[in-house]
Enzyme design. Sequence first.
Site, PDB file in Angstrom:
ATOM      1  N   GLU A 181     -29.007 -33.729  36.400  1.00 58.83           N
ATOM      2  CA  GLU A 181     -28.020 -33.082  35.507  1.00 58.83           C
ATOM      3  C   GLU A 181     -26.819 -32.534  36.289  1.00 58.83           C
ATOM      4  O   GLU A 181     -26.260 -31.483  35.966  1.00 58.83           O
ATOM      5  CB  GLU A 181     -28.697 -32.035  34.618  1.00 58.83           C
TER       6      GLU A 181
HETATM    7  N1  CAA Z   1     -17.175 -30.895  28.197  1.00 58.82           N
HETATM    8  C1  CAA Z   1     -16.445 -31.741  27.436  1.00 58.82           C
HETATM    9  N2  CAA Z   1     -15.481 -32.533  27.951  1.00 58.82           N
HETATM   10  C2  CAA Z   1     -15.258 -32.462  29.275  1.00 58.82           C
HETATM   11  C3  CAA Z   1     -15.995 -31.606  30.131  1.00 58.82           C
HETATM   12  C4  CAA Z   1     -16.977 -30.791  29.527  1.00 58.82           C
HETATM   13  N3  CAA Z   1     -17.707 -29.951  30.253  1.00 58.82           N
HETATM   14  N4  CAA Z   1     -15.566 -31.757  31.397  1.00 58.82           N
HETATM   15  C5  CAA Z   1     -14.571 -32.669  31.351  1.00 58.82           C
HETATM   16  N5  CAA Z   1     -14.395 -33.100  30.069  1.00 58.82           N
HETATM   17  C6  CAA Z   1     -13.419 -34.079  29.579  1.00 58.82           C
HETATM   18  C7  CAA Z   1     -12.063 -33.908  30.266  1.00 58.82           C
HETATM   19  O1  CAA Z   1     -11.257 -33.008  29.549  1.00 58.82           O
HETATM   20  C8  CAA Z   1     -11.506 -35.322  30.237  1.00 58.82           C
HETATM   21  O2  CAA Z   1     -10.947 -35.619  28.991  1.00 58.82           O
HETATM   22  P1  CAA Z   1      -9.348 -36.024  28.870  1.00 58.82           P
HETATM   23  O3  CAA Z   1      -9.163 -37.225  29.756  1.00 58.82           O
HETATM   24  O4  CAA Z   1      -9.154 -36.298  27.427  1.00 58.82           O
HETATM   25  O5  CAA Z   1      -8.599 -34.813  29.367  1.00 58.82           O
HETATM   26  C9  CAA Z   1     -12.763 -36.194  30.370  1.00 58.82           C
HETATM   27  O6  CAA Z   1     -13.868 -35.388  29.977  1.00 58.82           O
HETATM   28  C10 CAA Z   1     -12.991 -36.691  31.773  1.00 58.82           C
HETATM   29  O7  CAA Z   1     -13.004 -35.554  32.608  1.00 58.82           O
HETATM   30  P2  CAA Z   1     -12.758 -35.667  34.183  1.00 58.82           P
HETATM   31  O8  CAA Z   1     -11.491 -36.408  34.440  1.00 58.82           O
HETATM   32  O9  CAA Z   1     -12.926 -34.310  34.739  1.00 58.82           O
HETATM   33  O10 CAA Z   1     -13.984 -36.614  34.595  1.00 58.82           O
HETATM   34  P3  CAA Z   1     -14.437 -37.119  36.005  1.00 58.82           P
HETATM   35  O11 CAA Z   1     -14.651 -38.570  35.914  1.00 58.82           O
HETATM   36  O12 CAA Z   1     -13.539 -36.581  37.073  1.00 58.82           O
HETATM   37  O13 CAA Z   1     -15.895 -36.474  36.149  1.00 58.82           O
HETATM   38  C11 CAA Z   1     -17.544 -34.842  36.639  1.00 58.82           C
HETATM   39  C12 CAA Z   1     -16.167 -35.139  36.066  1.00 58.82           C
HETATM   40  C13 CAA Z   1     -17.682 -33.325  36.529  1.00 58.82           C
HETATM   41  C14 CAA Z   1     -17.691 -35.268  38.080  1.00 58.82           C
HETATM   42  C15 CAA Z   1     -18.609 -35.545  35.755  1.00 58.82           C
HETATM   43  O14 CAA Z   1     -18.561 -36.938  35.885  1.00 58.82           O
HETATM   44  C16 CAA Z   1     -20.010 -35.073  36.037  1.00 58.82           C
HETATM   45  O15 CAA Z   1     -20.440 -34.019  35.543  1.00 58.82           O
HETATM   46  N6  CAA Z   1     -20.778 -35.878  36.829  1.00 58.82           N
HETATM   47  C17 CAA Z   1     -22.209 -35.608  37.010  1.00 58.82           C
HETATM   48  C18 CAA Z   1     -22.996 -36.450  36.055  1.00 58.82           C
HETATM   49  C19 CAA Z   1     -24.305 -35.842  35.703  1.00 58.82           C
HETATM   50  O16 CAA Z   1     -24.445 -34.632  35.547  1.00 58.82           O
HETATM   51  N7  CAA Z   1     -25.283 -36.698  35.499  1.00 58.82           N
HETATM   52  C20 CAA Z   1     -26.569 -36.257  35.046  1.00 58.82           C
HETATM   53  C21 CAA Z   1     -27.321 -37.397  34.461  1.00 58.82           C
HETATM   54  S1  CAA Z   1     -28.367 -36.928  33.127  1.00 58.82           S
HETATM   55  C22 CAA Z   1     -29.771 -36.284  33.834  1.00 58.82           C
HETATM   56  O17 CAA Z   1     -29.824 -36.032  35.008  1.00 58.82           O
HETATM   57  C23 CAA Z   1     -30.849 -35.975  32.857  1.00 58.82           C
HETATM   58  C24 CAA Z   1     -32.185 -35.971  33.459  1.00 58.82           C
HETATM   59  O18 CAA Z   1     -32.726 -36.952  33.843  1.00 58.82           O
HETATM   60  C25 CAA Z   1     -32.940 -34.716  33.505  1.00 58.82           C
END
Ligand code: CAA
Length: 380
Positions: free
Chosen positions: A363
């Site tokens: 996550e």
């Molecule tokens: N909520 C809603 N929207 C959001 C947001 C949030 N918290 N954070 C960013 N956004 C939106 C942004 O506003 C943007 O929209 P616009 O283009 O319209 O402005 C869009 O999402 C893309 O945002 P970024 O440009 O910031 O995206 P990014 O590609 O740079 O990635 C990141 C950001 C924080 C690195 C994200 O990719 C991330 O959290 N990566 C980690 C993935 C992760 O947590 N994976 C877990 C897998 S599930 C799991 O693990 C479950 C399990 O098995 C237990």
Amino acid sequence: MDFSYTEEQQLIQKTARDFAQEHLAPGVIERDDKAEFPKEQLKLLGELGFMGMMVPEKWGGAGFDTVSYCIAMEEICAVDASMGVIMSVNNSLVCQLLWKYANDYQREKYLKKLASGTWLGAFSLSEPQSGSDASNMLTHAIRDGDHYVINGTKNWVSSGINSDIVVVFLMTEKGVGHKGISAMIVEKGIPGLSHGKKEDKLGIRGSDTCELYFDDCKVPVENLIGEEGKGFKVALGTLDGGRIGIASQALGIARAALDRSVEYANERKQFGKTIGSFGAIKDKIATMATNVDASRLLIYRAAKLKDEEKPYSKEAAMAKVFASQTAMDNATQCVQIFGGYGYMQEYGVERLMRDAKITQIYEGTSEIQQLVIARTILGN
Ligand code: CAA
């Protein structure tokens, strides 16, 4: 600021603690050893209302607040962190997502069963080439009349084998980055969907993790959640809440490590004294206890903001990065305090160390949490 639990929260804590002692503690080492999914125990947990804790009763849930959910998660994970991740994925990723973003048809058909614990849900975002860079996915769906046809491979799917449905993120339009990502509900057992082997993991071995393979898998268009192209925001918005759940899982592990260490320090004698009377052990216990409390406060702050519908991405990330580091540190110190006994499986503390590690990875890794925190503060 009131730091005490409400009567309802006290009851939830007691119910979760009693359940964990009665149904999870027996056999937890064996289930970990054999990587055995806790099917029977999961059914009972659902009957207690713990699988859809934050979903309104109208949609099959228990209608509790997020702090109550964190309290229950801590108690369950202090005994069995494998059960904790199954509970967390169903509650914070699947049920919360459907409650917030699905339409009433989807809530009626899926959420009621998932929140009541009749069905189990999984959440599938990652792919072999896209982990932290989550939007870089290849799995795609092409519309064909009243169906989508899905092809691709997803990985690290928690509960991927034992779940009844999976919420899948995939591309419905290529070449537009995250704006081409959509979210869909896929029922398990349909033609074109299969799963890989059960992954052999370092920790949380009682939960299952696998790859999912989509091979011309046909899913009805009514299973699209929200609009096409809006799925990435659904994923990230949902993960904010998921991170509070995993922080609570980490807190449960950290607290268990503290409790076991205190118990042992007061009973184990060396040089004619209990080891807890030595400064070296006192220092460890003090640090462990302080970090458990700090984790809990960070978690409840994020939970409260979520319930008040205020922004909480940064606070959830802070809670997760701190609580997961605490889980790792406390579990390591606990093994150290137990010495050679700690290294042996039968004392049950080496499992805490193995289970703690994943909380710094799934996550969103700790490095991604730091990125979320820093971006929010710096505004870039
Ligand atoms: N909520 C809603 N929207 C959001 C947001 C949030 N918290 N954070 C960013 N956004 C939106 C942004 O506003 C943007 O929209 P616009 O283009 O319209 O402005 C869009 O999402 C893309 O945002 P970024 O440009 O910031 O995206 P990014 O590609 O740079 O990635 C990141 C950001 C924080 C690195 C994200 O990719 C991330 O959290 N990566 C980690 C993935 C992760 O947590 N994976 C877990 C897998 S599930 C799991 O693990 C479950 C399990 O098995 C237990």
